[in-house]
Design a protein around this motif. Structure first.
Motif, PDB file in Angstrom:
ATOM      1  N   MET A 214       0.798  -1.294  -0.048  1.00 35.39           N
ATOM      2  CA  MET A 214      -0.019  -0.010   0.028  1.00 35.39           C
ATOM      3  C   MET A 214       0.784   1.167  -0.046  1.00 35.39           C
ATOM      4  O   MET A 214       0.806   2.188  -0.723  1.00 35.39           O
ATOM      5  N   THR A 215       1.868   1.408   0.992  1.00 34.70           N
ATOM      6  CA  THR A 215       2.707   2.552   0.851  1.00 34.70           C
ATOM      7  C   THR A 215       3.621   2.683  -0.325  1.00 34.70           C
ATOM      8  O   THR A 215       3.772   3.733  -0.813  1.00 34.70           O
ATOM      9  N   ALA A 216       4.161   1.594  -0.854  1.00 30.32           N
ATOM     10  CA  ALA A 216       4.839   1.461  -2.075  1.00 30.32           C
ATOM     11  C   ALA A 216       3.927   2.042  -3.283  1.00 30.32           C
ATOM     12  O   ALA A 216       4.633   2.941  -4.165  1.00 30.32           O
ATOM     13  N   PHE A 217       2.711   1.460  -3.391  1.00 31.58           N
ATOM     14  CA  PHE A 217       2.087   2.027  -4.374  1.00 31.58           C
ATOM     15  C   PHE A 217       1.542   3.419  -4.416  1.00 31.58           C
ATOM     16  O   PHE A 217       1.626   4.172  -5.287  1.00 31.58           O
ATOM     17  N   PHE A 218       1.268   3.807  -3.087  1.00 34.89           N
ATOM     18  CA  PHE A 218       0.817   5.225  -2.749  1.00 34.89           C
ATOM     19  C   PHE A 218       2.084   6.182  -2.934  1.00 34.89           C
ATOM     20  O   PHE A 218       1.957   7.291  -3.586  1.00 34.89           O
ATOM     21  N   GLY A 219       3.418   5.731  -2.997  1.00 29.32           N
ATOM     22  CA  GLY A 219       4.435   6.478  -3.152  1.00 29.32           C
ATOM     23  C   GLY A 219       4.653   6.787  -4.746  1.00 29.32           C
ATOM     24  O   GLY A 219       4.794   7.840  -5.207  1.00 29.32           O
ATOM     25  N   ASP A 248       0.364   7.890   7.870  1.00 29.42           N
ATOM     26  CA  ASP A 248      -0.493   6.963   8.764  1.00 29.42           C
ATOM     27  C   ASP A 248      -0.351   5.580   8.450  1.00 29.42           C
ATOM     28  O   ASP A 248      -0.420   4.915   9.400  1.00 29.42           O
ATOM     29  N   ILE A 249      -0.311   5.286   7.214  1.00 29.84           N
ATOM     30  CA  ILE A 249      -0.314   3.719   7.101  1.00 29.84           C
ATOM     31  C   ILE A 249       0.906   3.255   7.413  1.00 29.84           C
ATOM     32  O   ILE A 249       1.078   2.179   8.054  1.00 29.84           O
ATOM     33  N   GLN A 250       2.014   3.818   7.253  1.00 30.03           N
ATOM     34  CA  GLN A 250       3.233   3.453   7.840  1.00 30.03           C
ATOM     35  C   GLN A 250       3.285   3.010   9.444  1.00 30.03           C
ATOM     36  O   GLN A 250       3.901   2.291   9.973  1.00 30.03           O
ATOM     37  N   ALA A 251       2.622   4.122   9.958  1.00 32.12           N
ATOM     38  CA  ALA A 251       2.570   4.155  11.532  1.00 32.12           C
ATOM     39  C   ALA A 251       1.655   2.941  11.958  1.00 32.12           C
ATOM     40  O   ALA A 251       2.111   2.386  12.872  1.00 32.12           O
ATOM     41  N   ARG A 252       0.786   2.494  11.051  1.00 33.30           N
ATOM     42  CA  ARG A 252       0.005   1.541  11.558  1.00 33.30           C
ATOM     43  C   ARG A 252       0.634   0.242  11.282  1.00 33.30           C
ATOM     44  O   ARG A 252       0.146  -0.947  11.812  1.00 33.30           O
ATOM     45  N   THR A 253       1.601  -0.026  10.289  1.00 40.41           N
ATOM     46  CA  THR A 253       2.103  -1.058   9.899  1.00 40.41           C
ATOM     47  C   THR A 253       3.619  -1.281  10.504  1.00 40.41           C
ATOM     48  O   THR A 253       4.130  -2.275  10.262  1.00 40.41           O
ATOM     49  N   ARG A 254       3.945  -0.347  11.139  1.00 45.07           N
ATOM     50  CA  ARG A 254       5.425  -0.440  11.635  1.00 45.07           C
ATOM     51  C   ARG A 254       5.790  -1.692  12.467  1.00 45.07           C
ATOM     52  O   ARG A 254       7.262  -2.064  12.130  1.00 45.07           O
ATOM     53  N   ASN A 255       5.074  -2.080  13.188  1.00 45.79           N
ATOM     54  CA  ASN A 255       5.338  -3.334  14.049  1.00 45.79           C
ATOM     55  C   ASN A 255       4.815  -4.546  13.325  1.00 45.79           C
ATOM     56  O   ASN A 255       5.118  -5.625  14.128  1.00 45.79           O
ATOM     57  N   GLN A 256       4.548  -4.504  12.123  1.00 45.89           N
ATOM     58  CA  GLN A 256       4.118  -5.822  11.630  1.00 45.89           C
ATOM     59  C   GLN A 256       4.942  -6.499  10.936  1.00 45.89           C
ATOM     60  O   GLN A 256       5.934  -5.911  10.246  1.00 45.89           O
TER      61      GLN A 256
END
Length: 488
Positions: A214-219, A248-256
């Motif tokens: 998600m973050t890669a494609f949004f970038g 926001d998404i990075q913050a939610r997935t940081r610990n995954q």
């Protein structure tokens, strides 16, 4: 291409027909009812299907709907209380774009599918759109607008979307006395985008996709859209800044933990098909062939299969059927059998167009056993029966299929072809009437019923069916006219 509700950093335009909205009922309601929402979506889809850039391509539609269904299966509650019957489709457009329509219709631009480097990236966008539908953002948006008598619905949506693509147009809309409600709509869209991101992320997690997709494609979207989006002042954006959403998404997935998910073979094959469909001009096909030749150098089995499929599809469209057949065989040699519906479908198409009905029927029968749930293969099997002159078998098969799949106009169109070959004029025009009605062309359907009534072979039973269908289609036409008038 057209849409009512655009997502992410993407841009869309409201179709003219959507300005003639159905009667929304009680203005005190806070949101559109699920039934009316679906009817509105179907009304917009009728116009989209008539657009030359709508891709009514069986392998592409089948892939997108199977892929979308897998995302929904990962989190079934996204169907919500309305129990949405989702439909995923593609439009020919190079922009990185996807959009949701009322009632569960989700469109994907060809450019988006080609830009996605993995199924996790594609899933991130499709899941986001599912989030819009699941949270009923469109119904809530329309419901909120109904409480503001100052602004027509269509104008407000157009103004919000114009703000993403044209500051001048957005300013003109605001100067037209719609500033307060437009700002309200923009604010709602920002909240809706964040909420759709959260739902989409949950779908990715539960579906076993790589959430970093998600973050890669949004970038990638941010890079592609910076010229027309990031230059706008924040108060005129209908969606959050892409950098904000990525954070926001990075913050939610940081610990995954990182999840590596292998892409399906059909993801690569359908992207090859889409590359050809996006630009089928002579120059476009030359450029696609060069891209496939380069892809073959990667020495990756999925990439090689997809590249050979793409070259075979180009050869097929150019009428070089022997070359296309050879390339399909080369692609098949690289993989186990029973692995790719698009490859099987192309093999049947090549045989049909090369006027090899016997071979086409053999390929279609094999494909039916390998892909029994494929609607595209089912249609091609009927085509092969017709090409082989087995009209009685084709009629029985299509009549059975039409009873099981009552919403497929393609079945009625093929039935009409079979009846024409058999000289059954009344039944031919009855079938054409049904196909036109299913595609939303009721006047054309009524014309076909009139022809069927005058056919010399129209039986008493046929006349009864014709009369019944005429009454039904006329009632539906009156209802549609009434809705359009109420929506003005």
């Amino acid at each position: 291409m057209t849409a009512l509700f655009a997502s992410s950093a993407f841009i869309a335009v409201l179709p003219a027909s959507a300005q003639n909205l159905p009667n929304l009922g009680d203005t005190a309601r806070e949101e559109l009812s699920p039934v009316m929402e679906r009817r509105l979506g179907e009304q917009i889809m009728r116009d989209i299907r008539r657009n030359r850039d709508y891709l009514e391509d069986a392998p592409v539609l089948e892939y997108l709907n199977n892929f979308g269904a897998s995302l929904i299966a990962a989190r079934p509650e996204v169907r919500g209380e309305a129990d949405y019957d989702f439909f995923f489709f593609a439009v020919r457009d190079p922009m990185l774009n996807a959009f949701a329509l009322p009632g569960g219709f989700i469109g994907v631009h060809s450019g988006l599918l080609l830009a996605a480097q993995s199924e996790s990236e594609l899933a991130s966008v499709v899941a986001h759109e599912i989030g819009h539908v699941s949270q009923r953002h469109i119904a809530r948006m329309i419901g909120n607008q109904k409480q503001d008598a100052l602004i027509p619905l269509a104008s407000m949506i157009l103004g919000a979307l114009a703000a993403s693509s044209s500051p001048d147009l957005a300013a003109a809309t605001i100067m037209g006395g719609q500033g307060v409600a437009l700002q309200r709509q923009l604010n709602f869209s920002r909240d809706a985008e964040r909420e759709a991101d959260r739902v989409g992320l949950q779908i990715l997690q539960e579906g076993g996709f790589d959430t970093s997709g998600m973050t890669a494609f949004f970038g990638r979207i941010q890079t592609a859209s910076r010229a027309y989006n990031d230059s706008l002042p924040a108060y005129l954006r209908s969606h959050p800044m892409t950098t904000e959403r990525i954070a926001d998404i990075q913050a939610r997935t940081r610990n995954q933990r990182y999840k590596q998910r292998a892409d399906s073979l059909d993801f690569h094959v359908i992207r090859a098909r889409m590359r050809v469909l996006q630009d089928s001009s002579a120059q476009g096909l030359r450029e696609a062939a060069l891209a496939f030749d380069s892809q073959l150098q990667q020495k990756s089995r999925p990439q090689s299969i997809a590249a050979k499929y793409g070259l075979a599809y180009i050869a097929f469209r150019q009428g070089a059927y022997d070359k296309a057949t050879a390339l399909v065989q080369e692609a098949r040699a690289l993989m186990p059998p029973n692995k790719s519906m698009p490859l099987a479908s192309l093999g049947i198409d090549i045989r049909l167009n090369a006027n090899q009905p016997g071979e086409a029927l053999k390929e279609a029968e094999l494909a039916r056993s390998q892909f029994p749930m494929s609607r595209g293969i089912a249609h091609q099997y009927a085509d092969a029966l017709i090409a082989a002159g087995r009209h009685a078998d084709a009629e029985r098969y299509l009549r059975d299929q039409a009873q099981l799949y009552r919403q497929e106009p393609q079945l009625q169109e093929r039935l009409a072809k079979v009846y024409a070959a058999q000289g059954k004029q009344s039944l031919q025009h009855l079938a054409l009437a049904e196909s036109y009605a299913l595609r939303g062309s009721l006047p054309a359907a009524l014309d076909q019923l009139s022809i069927a009534r005058r056919a010399p072979d129209a039986s008493f039973f046929d006349q009864s069916v014709i009369e019944s269908r005429e009454k039904e289609f006329q009632a539906r036409m009156r209802e549609e006219i009434k809705e359009r008038q109420a929506g003005r």
